[in-house]
Scaffold this active site. Structure first.
Site, PDB file in Angstrom:
ATOM      1  N   ARG A   1       0.830  -1.213   0.000  1.00  0.00           N
ATOM      2  CA  ARG A   1       0.000   0.000   0.000  1.00  0.00           C
ATOM      3  C   ARG A   1       0.864   1.263   0.000  1.00  0.00           C
ATOM      4  O   ARG A   1       0.460   2.299  -0.525  1.00  0.00           O
ATOM      5  CB  ARG A   1      -1.017   0.003   1.150  1.00  0.00           C
ATOM      6  CG  ARG A   1      -2.143   1.013   0.921  1.00  0.00           C
ATOM      7  CD  ARG A   1      -3.205   0.968   2.007  1.00  0.00           C
ATOM      8  NE  ARG A   1      -4.313   0.075   1.745  1.00  0.00           N
ATOM      9  CZ  ARG A   1      -5.378   0.369   0.997  1.00  0.00           C
ATOM     10  NH1 ARG A   1      -5.490   1.557   0.429  1.00  0.00           N
ATOM     11  NH2 ARG A   1      -6.328  -0.509   0.822  1.00  0.00           N
TER      12      ARG A   1
ATOM     13  N   GLU B   1      -9.971   5.622   7.117  1.00  0.00           N
ATOM     14  CA  GLU B   1      -8.545   5.931   7.107  1.00  0.00           C
ATOM     15  C   GLU B   1      -8.160   7.239   6.424  1.00  0.00           C
ATOM     16  O   GLU B   1      -7.216   7.900   6.872  1.00  0.00           O
ATOM     17  CB  GLU B   1      -7.768   4.785   6.428  1.00  0.00           C
ATOM     18  CG  GLU B   1      -7.780   3.494   7.216  1.00  0.00           C
ATOM     19  CD  GLU B   1      -7.307   2.331   6.358  1.00  0.00           C
ATOM     20  OE1 GLU B   1      -8.065   1.895   5.471  1.00  0.00           O
ATOM     21  OE2 GLU B   1      -6.175   1.885   6.566  1.00  0.00           O
TER      22      GLU B   1
HETATM   23  N1  MTE Z   1     -12.423   4.899  14.432  1.00  0.00           N
HETATM   24  C1  MTE Z   1     -12.514   4.540  15.731  1.00  0.00           C
HETATM   25  N2  MTE Z   1     -13.285   5.285  16.542  1.00  0.00           N
HETATM   26  N3  MTE Z   1     -11.834   3.473  16.229  1.00  0.00           N
HETATM   27  C2  MTE Z   1     -11.019   2.711  15.432  1.00  0.00           C
HETATM   28  O1  MTE Z   1     -10.411   1.750  15.910  1.00  0.00           O
HETATM   29  N4  MTE Z   1     -10.089   2.366  13.163  1.00  0.00           N
HETATM   30  C3  MTE Z   1      -9.743   3.006  11.906  1.00  0.00           C
HETATM   31  C4  MTE Z   1     -10.958   3.720  11.310  1.00  0.00           C
HETATM   32  N5  MTE Z   1     -11.597   4.546  12.292  1.00  0.00           N
HETATM   33  C5  MTE Z   1     -10.898   3.070  14.051  1.00  0.00           C
HETATM   34  C6  MTE Z   1     -11.648   4.180  13.589  1.00  0.00           C
HETATM   35  C7  MTE Z   1      -9.225   2.082  10.913  1.00  0.00           C
HETATM   36  S1  MTE Z   1      -7.597   1.657  10.950  1.00  0.00           S
HETATM   37  C8  MTE Z   1     -10.009   1.562   9.929  1.00  0.00           C
HETATM   38  S2  MTE Z   1      -9.377   0.540   8.731  1.00  0.00           S
HETATM   39  C9  MTE Z   1     -11.440   1.861   9.857  1.00  0.00           C
HETATM   40  O2  MTE Z   1     -11.877   2.729  10.903  1.00  0.00           O
HETATM   41  C10 MTE Z   1     -12.195   0.536   9.942  1.00  0.00           C
HETATM   42  O3  MTE Z   1     -13.558   0.718   9.944  1.00  0.00           O
HETATM   43  P1  MTE Z   1     -14.392   0.966   8.607  1.00  0.00           P
HETATM   44  O4  MTE Z   1     -13.871  -0.002   7.602  1.00  0.00           O
HETATM   45  O5  MTE Z   1     -15.764   0.709   9.035  1.00  0.00           O
HETATM   46  O6  MTE Z   1     -14.125   2.378   8.205  1.00  0.00           O
HETATM   47  N1  HPA Z   2      -5.779  -2.585   4.132  1.00  0.00           N
HETATM   48  C1  HPA Z   2      -5.979  -2.936   5.413  1.00  0.00           C
HETATM   49  N2  HPA Z   2      -5.808  -4.120   5.868  1.00  0.00           N
HETATM   50  C2  HPA Z   2      -5.417  -5.056   5.014  1.00  0.00           C
HETATM   51  C3  HPA Z   2      -5.189  -4.769   3.669  1.00  0.00           C
HETATM   52  C4  HPA Z   2      -5.391  -3.463   3.204  1.00  0.00           C
HETATM   53  O1  HPA Z   2      -5.210  -3.128   2.030  1.00  0.00           O
HETATM   54  N3  HPA Z   2      -4.797  -5.897   3.087  1.00  0.00           N
HETATM   55  C5  HPA Z   2      -4.770  -6.835   4.051  1.00  0.00           C
HETATM   56  N4  HPA Z   2      -5.147  -6.336   5.214  1.00  0.00           N
HETATM   57 MO1  MOS Z   3      -7.241  -0.269   9.374  1.00  0.00          MO
HETATM   58  S1  MOS Z   3      -5.212   0.032   9.416  1.00  0.00           S
HETATM   59  O1  MOS Z   3      -7.150  -1.061   7.785  1.00  0.00           O
HETATM   60  O2  MOS Z   3      -7.422  -1.558  10.476  1.00  0.00           O
END
Ligand code: MTE
Ligand code: HPA
Ligand code: MOS
Length: 767
Positions: free
Chosen positions: A304, A706
C-alpha cells in the site's frame, strides 16, 4: 441518525472484555516475555514459579498440541518462542493462576537462558545485511531513468517517518471457555475474528468448526487488532484447551505497549524531476520499511505504500521500490492508512524540497500536478470520478486561501519570536483490500415474528460507527424504523470466513451484503403481500412500516405482513454474499484495477510556533472532504476529526523510541504523548464536498475510516514552514515527528548535541 453507542459508552454500560462477568473456575493468564531482543533460547526454568501460590500451569512451546505458528502472510511467527527469541517482549511462556495477582507474582520466578545474538533495529542496516521479510517490490510506470534528461530541475533527499503506538483505550485481551466436544469459545477484542479462529484451530490442532470467536465491540483498534489480537486469543484458548477451565488474558497498558507492534517506521530516499512549468516528469523513491521481527501484515502494508507513493498527483514516469526489512523489534502491523501515509509523506517531502529550492510555494507544484479524470496511477487504474481538482478548488473558495496566506505573512512580518506556518495537504486514498480476494462479505438477517430484525455480519464495531451504518442500511432497505433493528455481535458461527474489519471497507462490504439480504427479504414479503392481500407487485413498497400500493397505504403494516408471512410458512431469514465487482490486481506485474474507488480531499493547516520554546499550537485545520453522499454525516465528521488528529499526533508529538538493545523507551503514557484537549487544533472545520458518491460505496456513501489520517501530514509541513519563517535559509531534514525538541534544534543549530555542554542562545540567533 446518531451513533448508537456513545450514550452507553458514557454511562459505562458498554461491555468490553474486562466487563464480561468472570465465570467461576476462571484462570488468569499472564505472559512471560523475552528479556532480550535477539538470542538463542537454551532453557526456560519454571520450577520455582510452578511452586508459587495459586499457579496451576505454565505453558511453553512444548505444550502446543498443534503447530506453533501464527504468521498470517508468511509463516514466520511462533505463538511462543522456540529455539530463538527475536524481539524484547516476545511471548515465551504463559502462566495460569487462580488470580491475576498470583500469575503476575509468578512471572518474577521464571528464568531463561539466552545466548545473545546481534541486534538490528535500523531498517537500512537490515537491508544491507539482506534481512528482508519478502523480496523487494517495484511499481513502475513510464521510464523514470530516461525522463531525467528532460527535466529542468532535479532534487533528491531522504525522508523519515516514525512509528506510532495505536493506544486503543481497551488493551489487547481475550477470554476463552472450553466447550463440550473439545472445542473452545473465545471472546476476543479483535478486528479479525476469523483470523483468531483460524490460527487458534491451527495451534490447537483441531478444526475451525471447533472454535467459536465472538466480538461485541472493541475499545478501539486502529489496525492494531487486525492481526495482533490473534496471539492473545490463541494463548487464552491454549490455556483453556489444556487446563479445561476458562482462561482470561488481558494485557495491562505497559505490557501492551512493550509486546505489540505499531505503525511501521520508514526511512526513504527520493528523487524528483520537474519541467520548467513545474510539472513533475519523474519520481523515484526507495522505501525501507522497519517490519520488526516477523512478517505480520508488513508485505501488505509495503504494497500500500507503493500504491500511494504518488498521493494525488499524476506523474508519467515513476519507479518506486520498497524493502520490508527484518529487525529485532516487535512485528509492526496495520495502522490507519496501512503504509499509505508513509508513502505520501515522501512525495510531499520531495515536492517541498523542490519548492524550497526553486523559491515557489509548494502548493504551486501540488496544484499543477493534481490527478485529472482518467489519469493513470502507476498501477494502471485510471482515476475515475476524480475529485482531486474539485476538492482543491472548493477548499480555495470556501476557506479563501489567499486571505489565509496574507494573514500568515502579516503575522510573520509583525512578530519576531512567534512565527506562523501554513500548509496545503491534498489526499487520495484507494478503497478496497489490495488483496482482491479479501473484498467479500456476508450478512445473515432474521426477521422475528414481531417485526423486529437481527442482523449479523462480519463487521466489527470499534468506535467507527459501522453498527449504526448497518442498522441504517437494514432499516432503510426494509422501510422500517432503525429502532426495530439490532446489530448482533460479530460471531464466526453466524457469519463465517470473514475478512478483518479494515481497509476502511467494512461498511461498504458488510453494508452491501446487508442491503442484498434485506432486498431479498423485502421482495419476498412484498410477493407474499400480493397473494395475501391481492395486490399488484408493481408499485408495492414499504415506507415507515406501512405497506404502500401505488403510493397509497394498503390494508397492512410491516408487523402484520411479517406475521402473516410466518403463518404462510414464508422464510423470514436471508443470508447474502457480496463481492466487490470489477476489481483485480496482478501482484507480479503490479498492474490492475485494485480499488473500488478513491477518496479525495484537501486540508489547510495553520500553526503558530513559539520560537523561543520550540512549542507550537495548531490554530486551525480546514478540510474539504469527499464523502460522496454521506449516509451519516455525524459519524463521518467524527471520523474526519479523529483521523486528522491522530495523523497530527503521528507527525508531531508521538515519538516512539527504542534503544539499540531493542528496548522500548517510550513505554508508557508518561513518555509517549498523544494529542489531548490542549494540543488538538483550536479549530477543525470540515466541509462536505458535493458529489454524487460512488455506486461501489454503500448507499453511495464513501468509506471514511482511514483517509483523514493523512490530512495530519499537513501538520508536519506547516511547522516546517514556521521554522523557515524564523530561519529562512534553513532546510530542515525531512524527519517526522517534528517534536518541540526537534523544532528547537532546527531553530538553533548551536543546540545540537555535538556542540559543547554550555550552550548559550545568543541574541543574534533569536533575532
Ligand atoms: N475509528 C474509531 N473510533 N476506532 C477505530 O479503531 N479504526 C480506523 C478507522 N476509524 C478506528 C476508527 C481504521 S484503521 C479503519 S481501517 C477503519 O476505521 C475501519 O472501519 P471501517 O472499515 O468501518 O471504516
Ligand atoms: N488494508 C488494510 N488491511 C489489510 C489490507 C489493506 O489493504 N490488506 C490486508 N489487510
Ligand atoms: Mo485499518 S489500518 O485497515 O485496520
Amino acid at each position: 441518525m446518531n451513533h448508537l453507542d456513545p450514550v452507553r459508552h458514557v454511562r459505562g454500560e458498554s461491555q468490553y472484555i474486562d466487563d464480561v462477568p468472570v465465570q467461576q473456575g476462571t484462570l488468569h493468564a499472564v505472559v512471560f516475555e523475552s528479556p532480550l531482543a535477539h538470542g538463542r533460547l537454551r532453557a526456560i526454568h519454571v520450577a520455582d514459579a510452578l511452586n508459587a501460590a495459586g499457579v496451576i500451569r505454565i505453558l511453553t512451546a512444548a505444550d502446543i498440541p498443534g503447530e506453533n505458528q501464527i504468521g498470517g502472510i508468511v509463516p514466520d511467527e511462533p505463538l511462543l518462542a522456540e529455539g530463538h527469541v527475536h524481539f524484547r517482549g516476545q511471548p515465551v511462556a504463559l502462566v495460569l493462576a487462580e488470580t491475576e495477582h498470583q500469575a503476575q507474582a509468578a512471572l518474577h520466578l521464571i528464568r531463561v537462558d539466552i545466548d545473545p545474538l546481534p541486534i538490528i533495529t535500523d531498517p537500512r542496516v537490515a537491508a544491507a545485511q539482506g534481512e528482508l521479510i519478502v523480496p523487494p517490490r517495484t511499481f513502475r510506470i513510464g521510464d523514470s531513468g530516461a525522463a531525467w534528461s528532460q527535466c529542468a530541475h532535479i532534487f533528491e533527499g531522504e525522508a523519515e517517518t516514525g512509528g506510532q503506538e495505536h493506544l486503543y483505550i481497551e488493551t489487547q485481551g481475550a477470554y476463552a471457555f472450553p466447550t463440550e466436544m473439545g472445542g473452545v469459545r473465545i471472546i476476543s477484542s479483535t478486528q479479525g475474528p476469523t483470523a483468531v479462529q483460524r490460527h487458534t484451530a491451527h495451534v490447537l490442532g483441531i478444526g475451525m468448526h471447533q472454535i467459536e470467536v465472538d466480538v461485541t465491540r472493541l475499545g478501539g483498534g486502529f489496525g492494531g487488532k487486525e492481526d495482533q489480537a490473534t496471539p492473545w486469543g490463541a494463548l487464552a484458548a491454549l490455556g483453556a484447551f489444556v487446563a479445561r477451565r476458562p482462561v482470561k488474558l488481558v494485557l495491562d497498558r505497559m505490557a501492551d505497549m512493550r509486546m505489540t507492534g505499531k505503525r511501521h517506521p520508514y526511512s526513504s530516499d527520493f528523487r524528483i524531476g520537474l519541467d520548467a512549468n513545474l510539472r513533475i516528469l519523474a519520481y523515484e523513491a526507495t522505501f525501507y520499511q522497519n517490519a520488526g521481527a516477523a512478517a505480520d501484515l508488513s508485505p501488505a502494508v509495503l504494497e500500500r505504500t507503493l500504491f500511494h507513493a504518488t498521493n494525488t498527483y499524476f506523474i508519467p514516469n515513476v519507479t518506486a521500490t520498497a524493502y520490508s526489512c527484518r529487525t529485532n523489534l516487535p512485528p509492526n502491523t496495520a495502522f490507519r492508512g496501512f503504509g499509505g501515509p508513509q508513502g505520501m509523506f515522501v512525495v510531499e517531502a520531495a515536492i517541498v524540497r523542490a519548492a524550497e529550492a526553486l523559491g515557489v510555494a509548494a502548493s504551486e507544484i501540488q496544484r499543477r500536478n493534481l490527478l485529472r479524470e482518467n489519469d493513470l496511477f502507476p498501477y494502471r487504474q485510471p482515476a475515475e470520478m476524480c475529485n482531486a481538482g474539485l476538492a482543491w478548488d472548493t477548499a480555495e473558495q470556501v476557506y479563501d486561501l489567499p486571505k489565509l496566506r496574507a494573514e500568515v505573512a502579516a503575522f510573520n512580518q509583525q512578530n519576531e519570536q512567534c512565527k506562523k506556518g501554513l500548509s496545503v495537504m491534498p489526499i487520495c486514498f484507494g478503497i478496497s483490500f489490495t488483496k482482491t480476494a479479501m473484498n467479500q462479505a456476508r450478512a445473515l438477517v432474521h426477521i422475528y415474528t414481531d417485526g423486529t430484525v437481527g442482523v449479523s455480519t462480519g463487521a466489527v464495531e470499534m468506535g467507527q460507527g459501522v453498527n449504526t451504518k448497518i442498522a441504517q442500511v437494514a432499516a432503510q432497505t426494509l422501510g422500517i424504523s432503525p429502532n426495530r433493528v439490532k446489530v448482533e455481535s460479530t460471531n464466526t458461527t453466524r457469519v463465517a470466513n470473514t475478512s478483518p474489519s479494515a481497509a476502511s471497507a467494512t461498511a461498504d462490504l458488510n453494508g452491501k451484503a446487508t442491503q442484498l439480504a434485506c432486498e431479498a427479504l423485502r421482495e419476498r414479503l412484498l410477493r407474499h403481500a400480493c397473494t395475501e392481500y391481492t395486490l399488484h407487485y408493481e408499485g408495492l413498497d414499504i415506507r415507515n412500516e406501512q405497506v404502500l400500493s401505488a403510493g397509497q397505504p394498503a390494508d397492512t403494516t410491516w408487523e402484520k405482513l411479517v406475521s402473516s408471512a410466518y403463518w404462510q410458512r414464508v422464510s423470514l431469514t436471508e443470508n447474502a454474499h457480496y463481492a466487490t465487482p470489477d476489481i483485480h490486481f496482478d501482484p507480479v506485474t503490479n498492474q490492475g484495477y485494485p480499488f473500488a474507488y478513491h477518496v479525495y480531499g484537501t486540508a489547510y493547516t495553520t500553526v503558530t510556533l513559539d520560537c523561543l520554546r520550540g512549542t507550537y499550537t495548531f490554530d486551525a485545520v480546514r478540510i474539504v472532504h469527499d464523502f460522496g453522499e454521506s449516509m451519516n454525516p455525524a459519524i463521518d465528521q467524527g471520523q474526519i476529526e479523529g483521523g486528522a488528529v491522530q495523523g497530527i499526533g503521528w507527525m508531531t508529538m508521538e515519538e516512539l523510541l527504542y534503544n539499540d538493545e531493542g528496548r522500548l523507551l517510550s513505554n508508557s503514557l508518561n513518555s509517549y504523548k498523544i494529542p489531548d484537549l490542549y494540543s488538538v487544533p483550536q479549530r477543525l472545520d470540515v466541509h462536505f464536498l458535493e458529489t454524487p458518491g460512488h455506486p461501489r460505496a454503500v448507499l453511495r456513501s464513501k468509506a471514511v475510516g482511514e483517509p483523514p489520517l493523512m490530512y495530519g501530514i499537513g501538520a508536519y509541513f506547516a511547522v516546517r514552514e514556521a521554522i523557515r519563517a524564523f530561519r529562512p535559509a534553513h532546510q530542515p531534514t525531512f524527519s517526522a515527528p517534528i517534536t518541540p525538541e526537534k523544532v528547537l534544534l532546527n531553530l538553533y543549530p548551536a543546540l545540537a548535541p555535538t556542540a559543547t555542554s554550555a550552550v548559550v542562545v545568543s541574541n543574534t540567533a533569536v533575532a
